[in-house]
Design an enzyme around this catalytic site. Structure first.
Site, short mmCIF file in Angstrom:
data_model
loop_
_atom_site.label_atom_id
_atom_site.label_comp_id
_atom_site.label_asym_id
_atom_site.label_seq_id
_atom_site.Cartn_x
_atom_site.Cartn_y
_atom_site.Cartn_z
N ASP A 1 -2.65 11.73 -43.77
CA ASP A 1 -1.95 10.62 -43.09
C ASP A 1 -1.10 11.32 -42.03
OD1 ASP A 1 -1.35 7.53 -43.47
OD2 ASP A 1 0.59 8.43 -43.08
N LYS B 1 -0.47 6.56 -52.74
CA LYS B 1 0.01 7.23 -51.51
C LYS B 1 0.99 8.31 -51.92
CE LYS B 1 -0.41 6.87 -47.02
NZ LYS B 1 -1.55 6.30 -46.24
P1 NDP Z 1 -0.99 11.95 -36.91
O1 NDP Z 1 0.05 12.76 -37.57
O2 NDP Z 1 -2.29 12.56 -36.56
O3 NDP Z 1 -0.40 11.29 -35.59
C1 NDP Z 1 0.70 10.45 -35.62
C2 NDP Z 1 1.04 10.05 -34.20
O4 NDP Z 1 2.05 9.05 -34.24
C3 NDP Z 1 1.61 11.19 -33.38
O5 NDP Z 1 1.30 10.99 -32.04
C4 NDP Z 1 3.11 11.06 -33.64
O6 NDP Z 1 3.91 11.63 -32.64
C5 NDP Z 1 3.25 9.56 -33.63
N1 NDP Z 1 4.40 9.18 -34.46
C6 NDP Z 1 4.60 9.43 -35.77
N2 NDP Z 1 5.78 8.96 -36.19
C7 NDP Z 1 6.33 8.40 -35.10
C8 NDP Z 1 7.55 7.74 -34.88
N3 NDP Z 1 8.44 7.56 -35.88
N4 NDP Z 1 7.79 7.26 -33.62
C9 NDP Z 1 6.88 7.44 -32.62
N5 NDP Z 1 5.71 8.07 -32.78
C10 NDP Z 1 5.45 8.53 -34.00
O7 NDP Z 1 -1.19 10.69 -37.86
P2 NDP Z 1 -2.41 9.65 -37.89
O8 NDP Z 1 -2.96 9.46 -36.53
O9 NDP Z 1 -3.28 10.04 -39.00
O10 NDP Z 1 -1.64 8.32 -38.36
C11 NDP Z 1 -1.17 7.34 -37.43
C12 NDP Z 1 -1.00 6.02 -38.16
O11 NDP Z 1 -2.25 5.61 -38.69
C13 NDP Z 1 -0.04 6.03 -39.35
O12 NDP Z 1 0.59 4.77 -39.44
C14 NDP Z 1 -0.98 6.20 -40.54
O13 NDP Z 1 -0.41 5.71 -41.74
C15 NDP Z 1 -2.14 5.34 -40.08
N6 NDP Z 1 -3.43 5.58 -40.72
C16 NDP Z 1 -3.99 6.82 -40.72
C17 NDP Z 1 -5.23 7.01 -41.29
C18 NDP Z 1 -5.93 8.32 -41.26
O14 NDP Z 1 -7.07 8.38 -41.71
N7 NDP Z 1 -5.33 9.38 -40.73
C19 NDP Z 1 -5.93 5.91 -41.96
C20 NDP Z 1 -5.29 4.62 -41.83
C21 NDP Z 1 -4.08 4.50 -41.24
P3 NDP Z 1 4.52 13.10 -32.89
O15 NDP Z 1 3.36 14.02 -32.85
O16 NDP Z 1 5.50 13.32 -31.80
O17 NDP Z 1 5.17 13.04 -34.24
O1 2IT Z 2 -3.60 4.87 -44.65
C1 2IT Z 2 -4.73 5.28 -44.97
O2 2IT Z 2 -5.64 4.51 -45.28
C2 2IT Z 2 -4.98 6.72 -44.92
N1 2IT Z 2 -4.09 7.48 -44.55
C3 2IT Z 2 -6.31 7.27 -45.36
C4 2IT Z 2 -6.37 7.41 -46.85
C5 2IT Z 2 -7.58 8.11 -47.40
O3 2IT Z 2 -7.61 8.29 -48.62
O4 2IT Z 2 -8.49 8.47 -46.65
#
Ligand code: NDP
Ligand code: 2IT
Length: 450
Positions: free
Chosen positions: A165, A125
């Site tokens: 992420d 990561k």
């Molecule tokens: P994005 O940046 O696309 O979206 C994040 C969302 O979460 C936004 O709505 C953001 O609001 C909100 N957010 C972030 N930090 C906070 C906080 N401290 N308090 C409240 N809201 C918050 O990220 P993703 O959708 O990609 O990721 C969301 C989650 O999913 C994370 O935990 C990530 O690790 C996990 N994840 C992502 C994967 C991926 O493929 N993208 C894979 C597996 C897990 P704002 O816009 O206001 O910051």
């Molecule tokens: O938390 C996760 O699994 C991710 N942000 C996706 C990682 C990846 O390599 O696609």
């Protein structure tokens, strides 16, 4: 459980102030007890001490020029945690809260998540404390270029393959890829989540959200239940939340909430996906604007949430999908969800529920899918992207989605069967941790003590 106490003491001493990492490590260590007790090889090879220590941690300075020409400085991280099963794989997070403990917790979770996918990927990561909010496109580009100017020497298609992420989507991956190519002269699969026109995979954008819903579908099917016709709550409004909502609609469910760091939307008619996508993916503005087009929906700013609570979890639902960030769902939120009849939690985010909340879900024996199992669809589809890149192929949507569907089903079956094998049937925290760990640990033993 002396090995747990000993390991946690050592971590706290040699890696101070890494709260989220201790939380993630302790949960896994506690789950592993029956496996460690049943087979002496893990102790003999000192696997616990070895697996909690990253193979390599890269910490670097990033200097970029803002639009006024002022040099700005951020910290950059890439933690290459474990390569027993394949090249390091895991996302990059850009958020002001990023520190070594957060990247380490995410990297640690990634080891077991990636193992559960059944695909040949190790765990890693990275990220930076850079805050993308309020930055111009040009500033984002200069930051991404500066970030890659250091990172490029540490990654490669068979060594370490980052992805997105929080704060890293298609735009940032494009800027980073361009800089890698400029520096090395090579066009190769060093990142996933790429644009479809230049090496990306269909379904990668949707994969994490779709996968979290597929996982909920499988947990519920085991209990003879379905999502169709049910009210669901979702937190976040980024990549994971949006495609969770999309898949919920496709399965006939009704998602009624979404949120961001500033507030939450409750739309009892169901979140309008078209509006949400436009606000977040095109205009990149706050969800506060949602109510302008949907006056029946309610927007509550964080300042007006009940004290110490996340408003989203006070809304009655059948299934909940935490899809924002770590520790966004606490004990009181969990108690409310259970009281209001929630029978299913599928975690799109990484470690969104506090340990106390997880305890309540497990005691209640609801269908609880921990992040490292439920959100593995994103990284799994990243590996499908690597596979297509390596074979110079581009599979169609149905092919990739079909593979994703099977992978999620296999993760559920593997976690569920393992929970039965070790005497706590249906506890998927336990099942996922043991199943994920066992494969990595066995590979480490086979590859020798290095
Ligand atoms: P994005 O940046 O696309 O979206 C994040 C969302 O979460 C936004 O709505 C953001 O609001 C909100 N957010 C972030 N930090 C906070 C906080 N401290 N308090 C409240 N809201 C918050 O990220 P993703 O959708 O990609 O990721 C969301 C989650 O999913 C994370 O935990 C990530 O690790 C996990 N994840 C992502 C994967 C991926 O493929 N993208 C894979 C597996 C897990 P704002 O816009 O206001 O910051
Ligand atoms: O938390 C996760 O699994 C991710 N942000 C996706 C990682 C990846 O390599 O696609």
């Amino acid at each position: 459980m002396p090995y747990i106490v000993k390991t946690m003491d050592k971590l706290k001493k040699n890696s101070p102030a890494q709260t989220e990492f201790y939380q993630a490590a302790e949960e896994v260590l506690v789950s592993l007890r029956p496996l460690i007790d049943s087979d002496s090889k893990y102790k003999k090879h000192n696997i616990i001490q070895r697996i909690v220590e990253p193979e390599r941690q890269i910490l670097f300075r990033i200097v970029w020029l803002d639009d006024k020409g002022v040099a700005r400085v951020n910290k950059g991280y890439r933690i290459e945690f474990n390569s027993a099963l394949g090249p390091y794989k895991g996302g990059l997070r850009l958020h002001p809260s990023v520190n070594a403990g957060i990247i380490k917790f995410l990297g640690f979770e990634q080891i077991f998540k990636n193992s559960l996918t059944g695909l040949p990927i190790g765990g890693g990561k990275g990220g930076s404390d850079f805050d993308p909010k309020g930055k111009s496109d040009a500033e984002i580009m200069r930051f991404c270029q500066a970030f890659m100017t250091e990172l490029y020497r540490h990654i490669g298609p068979t060594t370490d393959v980052p992805a997105g992420d929080i704060g890293v989507g298609g735009r940032e991956i494009g800027f980073m890829f361009g800089q890698y190519k400029r520096l090395t002269g090579r066009f190769e699969g060093i990142l996933t989540g790429k644009s479809l026109a230049w090496g990306g995979s269909l379904v990668r954008t949707e994969a994490t959200g779709y996968g979290a819903v597929y996982f909920a579908e499988d947990m519920l099917a085991e209990r003879g239940e379905v999502l169709e016709g049910k009210t669901c709550t979702v937190s976040g409004s980024g990549n994971v939340a949006i495609y969770t909502i999309e898949k919920l609609y496709q399965l006939g469910a009704k998602p009624v909430t979404c949120s961001d760091s500033r507030g939450a939307i409750y739309d009892k008619d169901g979140i309008n996906l078209e509006t949400l996508k436009r606000l977040k993916e095109v205009e990149k503005v706050s969800i506060e604007n949602y109510t302008k087009e949907h006056p029946n929906a309610e927007y509550t700013p964080v300042a007006d949430y009940p004290k110490g609570r996340n408003l989203v979890w006070t809304v009655p639902c059948y299934a909940a999908f935490p899809s924002a960030t770590q520790n966004e769902l606490n004990e009181k939120d969990a108690a409310d969800l259970l009281k209001n009849g929630c029978v299913c939690i599928s975690e799109g985010a990484n470690m969104p529920s506090t340990p106390e909340a997880v305890e309540l879900f497990l005691e209640a024996k609801i269908a609880y899918g921990p992040g490292k199992a439920a959100n593995a669809g994103g990284v799994a589809t990243s590996q499908l992207e690597m596979s297509q890149n390596a074979g110079m192929e581009a599979w169609n949507f149905e092919t990739v989605d079909g593979k994703l569907r099977n992978i999620m089903r296999n993760i559920f079956i593997n976690s569920n069967e393992t929970s039965k094998e070790f005497g706590d049937a249906g506890n998927l925290v336990f099942g996922a941790n043991i199943a994920g760990f066992r494969k990595v640990a066995d590979a480490m033993i086979e590859q020798g003590a290095v």
